[in-house]
Every structure is written in structure tokens, then in C-alpha cells.
Design a protein around this motif. Structure first.
Motif, PDB file in Angstrom:
ATOM      1  N   GLY A  51       2.230  -0.182   9.251  1.00  0.00           N
ATOM      2  CA  GLY A  51       1.997  -0.984   8.003  1.00  0.00           C
ATOM      3  C   GLY A  51       1.543  -0.146   6.822  1.00  0.00           C
ATOM      4  N   LEU A  52       0.326   0.545   7.003  1.00  0.00           N
ATOM      5  CA  LEU A  52       0.050   1.198   5.951  1.00  0.00           C
ATOM      6  C   LEU A  52       1.147   2.235   5.344  1.00  0.00           C
ATOM      7  CD1 LEU A  52      -3.351   2.304   7.238  1.00  0.00           C
ATOM      8  CD2 LEU A  52      -2.987   0.638   5.671  1.00  0.00           C
ATOM      9  N   LYS A  54       4.259   1.690   5.291  1.00  0.00           N
ATOM     10  CA  LYS A  54       5.191   0.752   4.644  1.00  0.00           C
ATOM     11  C   LYS A  54       4.579   0.253   3.421  1.00  0.00           C
ATOM     12  CE  LYS A  54       5.034  -3.509   4.806  1.00  0.00           C
ATOM     13  NZ  LYS A  54       4.900  -4.851   4.844  1.00  0.00           N
ATOM     14  N   SER A  55       3.315  -0.237   3.194  1.00  0.00           N
ATOM     15  CA  SER A  55       2.784  -0.624   1.807  1.00  0.00           C
ATOM     16  C   SER A  55       2.856   0.529   1.009  1.00  0.00           C
ATOM     17  CB  SER A  55       1.294  -1.136   2.344  1.00  0.00           C
ATOM     18  OG  SER A  55       1.273  -2.297   3.219  1.00  0.00           O
ATOM     19  N   GLU A  60       2.652  -1.359  -2.741  1.00  0.00           N
ATOM     20  CA  GLU A  60       1.966  -2.289  -2.458  1.00  0.00           C
ATOM     21  C   GLU A  60       0.623  -1.927  -2.389  1.00  0.00           C
ATOM     22  OE1 GLU A  60       2.994  -4.245   0.975  1.00  0.00           O
ATOM     23  OE2 GLU A  60       4.842  -4.938   0.122  1.00  0.00           O
ATOM     24  N   GLN A  61      -0.469  -2.824  -2.821  1.00  0.00           N
ATOM     25  CA  GLN A  61      -1.578  -2.248  -2.805  1.00  0.00           C
ATOM     26  C   GLN A  61      -2.321  -2.250  -1.668  1.00  0.00           C
ATOM     27  OE1 GLN A  61      -4.316  -4.959  -5.285  1.00  0.00           O
ATOM     28  NE2 GLN A  61      -6.301  -3.589  -4.884  1.00  0.00           N
ATOM     29  N   VAL A  62      -2.888  -1.057  -1.234  1.00  0.00           N
ATOM     30  CA  VAL A  62      -3.638  -1.136   0.324  1.00  0.00           C
ATOM     31  C   VAL A  62      -5.113  -1.470   0.184  1.00  0.00           C
ATOM     32  CG1 VAL A  62      -3.638   0.300   2.276  1.00  0.00           C
ATOM     33  CG2 VAL A  62      -1.695   0.252   0.838  1.00  0.00           C
ATOM     34  N   ALA A  67      -6.946  -4.164   5.767  1.00  0.00           N
ATOM     35  CA  ALA A  67      -6.082  -3.731   7.019  1.00  0.00           C
ATOM     36  C   ALA A  67      -6.904  -3.561   8.205  1.00  0.00           C
ATOM     37  CB  ALA A  67      -5.478  -2.257   6.536  1.00  0.00           C
ATOM     38  N   ASN A 117       8.258  -2.716  10.122  1.00  0.00           N
ATOM     39  CA  ASN A 117       7.615  -1.798   9.199  1.00  0.00           C
ATOM     40  C   ASN A 117       8.303  -0.652   9.049  1.00  0.00           C
ATOM     41  OD1 ASN A 117       5.468  -3.735   8.755  1.00  0.00           O
ATOM     42  ND2 ASN A 117       4.272  -2.882  10.309  1.00  0.00           N
ATOM     43  N   LYS A 120      11.693  -1.936   6.879  1.00  0.00           N
ATOM     44  CA  LYS A 120      11.500  -2.691   5.560  1.00  0.00           C
ATOM     45  C   LYS A 120      11.538  -1.537   4.348  1.00  0.00           C
ATOM     46  CE  LYS A 120      10.088  -6.620   3.415  1.00  0.00           C
ATOM     47  NZ  LYS A 120      10.603  -7.789   3.621  1.00  0.00           N
TER      48      LYS A 120
END
Length: 156
Positions: A51-52, A54-55, A60-62, A67, A117, A120
Motif C-alpha cells: 500500500g505504501l 502504491k501510494s 499520493e500523500q503518505v 498508515a 496494490n 493499481k
């Protein structure tokens, strides 16, 4: 007077025996639960890492706190679920392997999230609902056109 002393002794003996049985039951359950908790933790951590990734790839802002909070929420939920199904399995005499199937279901759900993830950022969306329809519809002679609904490519 003597009957009250005897009754008190019997009450304490029964309570002591029940505590021993309950302690043994919980101890056996925890011993059986540890491997499933390790597997659940490993899958959840893999989902966090994917997920991290992918972001970051998608720009995207992590936020680390968000998280970790979501991951800890998953861990609490899944560990509670594992605890529950292991206790039910032990109480039923381990005849039905409820714990194994339930924990495999949790791992399957997390694996779907991990695959999503990974795919995507490449613009591929995995439609799990359509995949299930295809799998269960296979016995009902599904058309090949239905397969196109399982994987969709997003337009950028």
C-alpha cells in the motif's frame, strides 16, 4: 457449623478445578493460535508495504501515522477474529478446522488487497466480484466474453 465448613470446602474445590480446566483450555488455544497470528501479521505487513509502495508510485500523500493506525486497526480486528475462531475450534473439539478455514479466508482477503496494490499503479484494476462470478459460473458454462470483466485496464 460442620456442614457450612464442608460446603465451603466443596465450593472452593469446584472453583479451583474449574480454574485449572479453564487455564489449560486457554493455554492450549494460545499455543494453537500463535502460528495463525504470525501468518496474519506477515500478510498485514505485506499489505502495508504494498500500500505504501502504491501510494508513493501514484504520487499520493503518505502519512505515516494514518498508515500505521489503519494497519493496527486491521491487526486488532484480525487477531480478535483469530482468537475467536481458535477458541470456537477448541471448544468444538477441533473436529471442523474452523480456525484453519477462517484464517485462510483472512489471508485471501489480504492477498486480494496486496494484488490490487501491486496492479493499481500499472493501471490495472482487479474486479474480485467478477472473478468470483467467473469461478462459480465455470460449472454453469460461462461465456468467454465474461472473462473480460474480471480485469479492467484504467485509462489515464
Amino acid at each position: 457449623m460442620i456442614s457450612a465448613i464442608v460446603r465451603d470446602g466443596i465450593d472452593k474445590s469446584v472453583a479451583g478445578g474449574l480454574v485449572g480446566i479453564a487455564t489449560a483450555f486457554v493455554q492450549e488455544s494460545i499455543e494453537h493460535m500463535i502460528p495463525w497470528m504470525i501468518v496474519s501479521a506477515a500478510v498485514i505487513i505485506c499489505d502495508l508495504a504494498c500500500g505504501l509502495r502504491k501510494s508513493i508510485i501514484m504520487g499520493e500523500q503518505v502519512r505515516f501515522s494514518r498508515a500505521v493506525r489503519r494497519t493496527m486497526g486491521k491487526m486488532v480486528t484480525y487477531f480478535s477474529f483469530v482468537f475467536m475462531v481458535v477458541m470456537i475450534n477448541k471448544a468444538s473439539g477441533s473436529r471442523y478446522d474452523i480456525d484453519m478455514y477462517s484464517c485462510l479466508m483472512v489471508c485471501f482477503l489480504e492477498m486480494c488487497s496486496i494484488i490490487s496494490n501491486i496492479l493499481k499503479p500499472k493501471g490495472i484494476e482487479l474486479n474480485i466480484v467478477e472473478a468470483f462470478r467467473l469461478i462459480f459460473g465455470k460449472t454453469l458454462k460461462v461465456d468467454k466474453e465474461d472473462i473480460k470483466e474480471v480485469i479492467k485496464e484504467e485509462k489515464k
